[in-house]
Motif scaffolding. Structure first.
Motif, PDB file in Angstrom:
ATOM      1  N   LYS A 266      -1.925   1.856   6.502  1.00  0.00           N
ATOM      2  CA  LYS A 266      -1.736   2.236   5.097  1.00  0.00           C
ATOM      3  C   LYS A 266      -2.755   1.541   4.189  1.00  0.00           C
ATOM      4  O   LYS A 266      -3.217   2.119   3.208  1.00  0.00           O
TER       5      LYS A 266
ATOM      6  N   THR B 136       5.095  -4.474  -3.459  1.00  0.00           N
ATOM      7  CA  THR B 136       6.094  -4.296  -2.399  1.00  0.00           C
ATOM      8  C   THR B 136       7.488  -4.551  -2.969  1.00  0.00           C
ATOM      9  O   THR B 136       7.634  -5.027  -4.099  1.00  0.00           O
TER      10      THR B 136
ATOM     11  N   VAL C 159       9.466  -6.697  -1.716  1.00  0.00           N
ATOM     12  CA  VAL C 159       9.882  -8.046  -1.324  1.00  0.00           C
ATOM     13  C   VAL C 159      10.177  -8.885  -2.582  1.00  0.00           C
ATOM     14  O   VAL C 159       9.306  -9.055  -3.436  1.00  0.00           O
TER      15      VAL C 159
ATOM     16  N   GLY D 189       3.856   3.798  -2.277  1.00  0.00           N
ATOM     17  CA  GLY D 189       3.808   4.754  -3.386  1.00  0.00           C
ATOM     18  C   GLY D 189       3.534   4.132  -4.746  1.00  0.00           C
ATOM     19  O   GLY D 189       3.017   4.806  -5.643  1.00  0.00           O
ATOM     20  N   VAL D 190       3.859   2.868  -4.936  1.00  0.00           N
ATOM     21  CA  VAL D 190       3.581   2.217  -6.223  1.00  0.00           C
ATOM     22  C   VAL D 190       2.157   1.657  -6.239  1.00  0.00           C
ATOM     23  O   VAL D 190       1.480   1.654  -7.262  1.00  0.00           O
TER      24      VAL D 190
ATOM     25  N   ASN E 267      -1.557  -5.447   3.221  1.00  0.00           N
ATOM     26  CA  ASN E 267      -0.339  -4.718   3.567  1.00  0.00           C
ATOM     27  C   ASN E 267       0.115  -5.013   4.974  1.00  0.00           C
ATOM     28  O   ASN E 267      -0.694  -5.246   5.858  1.00  0.00           O
ATOM     29  N   ARG E 268       1.428  -5.032   5.155  1.00  0.00           N
ATOM     30  CA  ARG E 268       2.017  -5.294   6.470  1.00  0.00           C
ATOM     31  C   ARG E 268       1.518  -4.279   7.493  1.00  0.00           C
ATOM     32  O   ARG E 268       1.144  -4.619   8.605  1.00  0.00           O
ATOM     33  N   THR E 269       1.491  -3.005   7.092  1.00  0.00           N
ATOM     34  CA  THR E 269       1.036  -1.968   8.021  1.00  0.00           C
ATOM     35  C   THR E 269      -0.441  -1.662   7.765  1.00  0.00           C
ATOM     36  O   THR E 269      -0.826  -1.183   6.695  1.00  0.00           O
TER      37      THR E 269
ATOM     38  N   ALA F  14       0.840  -1.203   0.000  1.00  0.00           N
ATOM     39  CA  ALA F  14       0.000   0.000   0.000  1.00  0.00           C
ATOM     40  C   ALA F  14       0.874   1.253   0.000  1.00  0.00           C
ATOM     41  O   ALA F  14       0.513   2.283   0.553  1.00  0.00           O
TER      42      ALA F  14
HETATM   43  P1  ATR Z   1       7.128   2.389  -2.735  1.00  0.00           P
HETATM   44  O1  ATR Z   1       7.004   3.852  -2.926  1.00  0.00           O
HETATM   45  O2  ATR Z   1       8.213   1.764  -3.561  1.00  0.00           O
HETATM   46  O3  ATR Z   1       5.844   1.643  -2.808  1.00  0.00           O
HETATM   47  P2  ATR Z   1       6.990   2.358   0.089  1.00  0.00           P
HETATM   48  O4  ATR Z   1       6.026   3.482   0.085  1.00  0.00           O
HETATM   49  O5  ATR Z   1       8.045   2.338   1.119  1.00  0.00           O
HETATM   50  O6  ATR Z   1       7.735   2.246  -1.277  1.00  0.00           O
HETATM   51  O7  ATR Z   1       6.170   0.982   0.126  1.00  0.00           O
HETATM   52  C1  ATR Z   1       6.769  -0.237   0.045  1.00  0.00           C
HETATM   53  C2  ATR Z   1       5.700  -1.307   0.228  1.00  0.00           C
HETATM   54  O8  ATR Z   1       6.364  -2.549   0.437  1.00  0.00           O
HETATM   55  C3  ATR Z   1       4.832  -1.074   1.441  1.00  0.00           C
HETATM   56  O9  ATR Z   1       3.546  -1.582   1.192  1.00  0.00           O
HETATM   57  C4  ATR Z   1       5.561  -1.896   2.502  1.00  0.00           C
HETATM   58  O10 ATR Z   1       4.757  -2.295   3.581  1.00  0.00           O
HETATM   59  P3  ATR Z   1       4.523  -1.303   4.849  1.00  0.00           P
HETATM   60  O11 ATR Z   1       3.482  -0.328   4.445  1.00  0.00           O
HETATM   61  O12 ATR Z   1       4.114  -2.205   5.930  1.00  0.00           O
HETATM   62  O13 ATR Z   1       5.860  -0.658   5.102  1.00  0.00           O
HETATM   63  C5  ATR Z   1       5.949  -3.083   1.686  1.00  0.00           C
HETATM   64  N1  ATR Z   1       7.055  -3.858   2.273  1.00  0.00           N
HETATM   65  C6  ATR Z   1       8.371  -3.542   2.257  1.00  0.00           C
HETATM   66  N2  ATR Z   1       9.093  -4.507   2.845  1.00  0.00           N
HETATM   67  C7  ATR Z   1       8.214  -5.472   3.245  1.00  0.00           C
HETATM   68  C8  ATR Z   1       8.325  -6.726   3.901  1.00  0.00           C
HETATM   69  N3  ATR Z   1       9.524  -7.201   4.281  1.00  0.00           N
HETATM   70  N4  ATR Z   1       7.203  -7.456   4.119  1.00  0.00           N
HETATM   71  C9  ATR Z   1       5.998  -6.991   3.734  1.00  0.00           C
HETATM   72  N5  ATR Z   1       5.817  -5.802   3.100  1.00  0.00           N
HETATM   73  C10 ATR Z   1       6.896  -5.051   2.857  1.00  0.00           C
END
Ligand code: ATR
Length: 289
Positions: free
Chosen positions: A165, A205, A207, A139-140, A160-162, A137
């Motif tokens: 968001k 994400t 990941v 920026g992409v 989403n993990r968080t 959830a």
């Molecule tokens: P971007 O702009 O590239 O989307 P971002 O706003 O930092 O970067 O978002 C990255 C996404 O990857 C988020 O949904 C993040 O989850 P959180 O909102 O919980 O941070 C997710 N993400 C990154 N690492 C992760 C992990 N190890 N497990 C699960 N989700 C992950």
């Protein structure tokens, strides 16, 4: 003497601001497009420190750049320095393309269109009436969620993990989707069910991205061969998620097409040129190599 003067006093300026920018393939894409079309533009990468962002935007305006791209981590922050952001960019909460017109800066978001175009082309189908699982959830995810909601998806399961968001993103797209489900735990039953009944699964994400190539946000056990799995990652071209999906017979799509088409759209905005399918195919085939 053999002079190769591609950049002259009249060459128009384009650029990319972000940090880092060294890995970006946008300069290659845009400079290739200018060569191919015989247009006198040059596109340069510009690494910008956070505290210098407003200064750099002012400088680009003053130096008469025709336009520029914005990448991580400034896609949101840039919006306050732009004179007018498009409605779509405001909804998506991010600007990745800026154009200067009559001394004013206009902000656009071409990521969503890049995603949709690559999806339609590679999947050979649309989002109309589809059940979609959207992982992430950030920026992409936001431009993608907004786009697929407006394209008539029947159900979007946001994972989403968080939690906060996912809720925030759900609020943005809610009106356009018949059903929206938020899942916060990749292990829970709702998530497994959402994946199993979905037509399309999209990972936004990081990941699975280099250097964490062995990781996947979800287990491939839930996939079946009627599904399409899209990963926005393009380094590596085939993530663990896509490998697992392929093993289950799913159609898989990586993020290269999205990157390519968001760039094509930006280039069309800056130059006013509508690229022919022939030109697009020619650049895309060399871009994929
Ligand atoms: P971007 O702009 O590239 O989307 P971002 O706003 O930092 O970067 O978002 C990255 C996404 O990857 C988020 O949904 C993040 O989850 P959180 O909102 O919980 O941070 C997710 N993400 C990154 N690492 C992760 C992990 N190890 N497990 C699960 N989700 C992950």
């Amino acid at each position: 003497m053999n002079i190769d003067a591609r950049v002259t006093g009249k060459t128009k300026l384009l650029g990319l601001i972000g940090n880092p920018v060294g890995h970006s393939i946008s300069p290659i894409l845009h400079n290739t497009l200018s060569s191919l079309l015989g247009l006198d533009y040059v596109y340069v990468p510009l690494k910008v420190e956070k505290e210098d962002l407003s200064l750099v935007v002012k400088a680009l305006k003053s130096l008469d750049f025709v336009g520029f791209n914005v990448t991580i981590p400034y896609k949101k922050e840039i919006m306050k320095y732009i004179d007018e952001n498009s409605i779509e960019a405001i909804l998506m909460g991010a600007v990745n393309t800026v154009k200067k017109i009559d001394g004013k800066l206009y902000g656009y978001n071409t990521d969503a269109e890049g995603f949709l175009r690559s999806f339609k082309e590679e999947a050979g189908t649309s989002f109309e009436g589809k059940k979609v699982v959207l992982i992430g959830a950030g920026g992409v995810a936001r431009p993608i969620a907004v786009k697929i909601a407006s394209e008539g998806a029947e159900k979007i399961s946001l994972v989403n993990r968080t939690k906060e968001k996912a809720i925030e993103l759900a609020e943005t797209v809610n009106e356009n989707v018949r059903e929206i489900v938020q899942v916060y735990n990749f292990e829970d039953k709702t998530f497994k069910m959402a994946v199993e009944e979905s037509d399309i699964i999209i990972n936004t994400t990081s990941v699975g991205m280099t250097p964490d190539v062995g990781k996947s946000p979800i287990s491939g056990d839930y996939f079946n061969d009627s599904q399409i799995v899209y990963d926005v990652i393009y380094t590596p071209l085939e993530t663990k998620l896509l490998k697992d999906a392929k093993k289950k017979g799913c159609k898989t799509i990586n993020g290269l097409g999205m990157l390519f088409y968001q760039g094509i759209k930006a280039y069309e905005i800056w130059t006013g040129v509508k690229l022919s399918q022939e030109h697009i195919n020619e650049v895309y085939s060399s871009f994929k190599k």
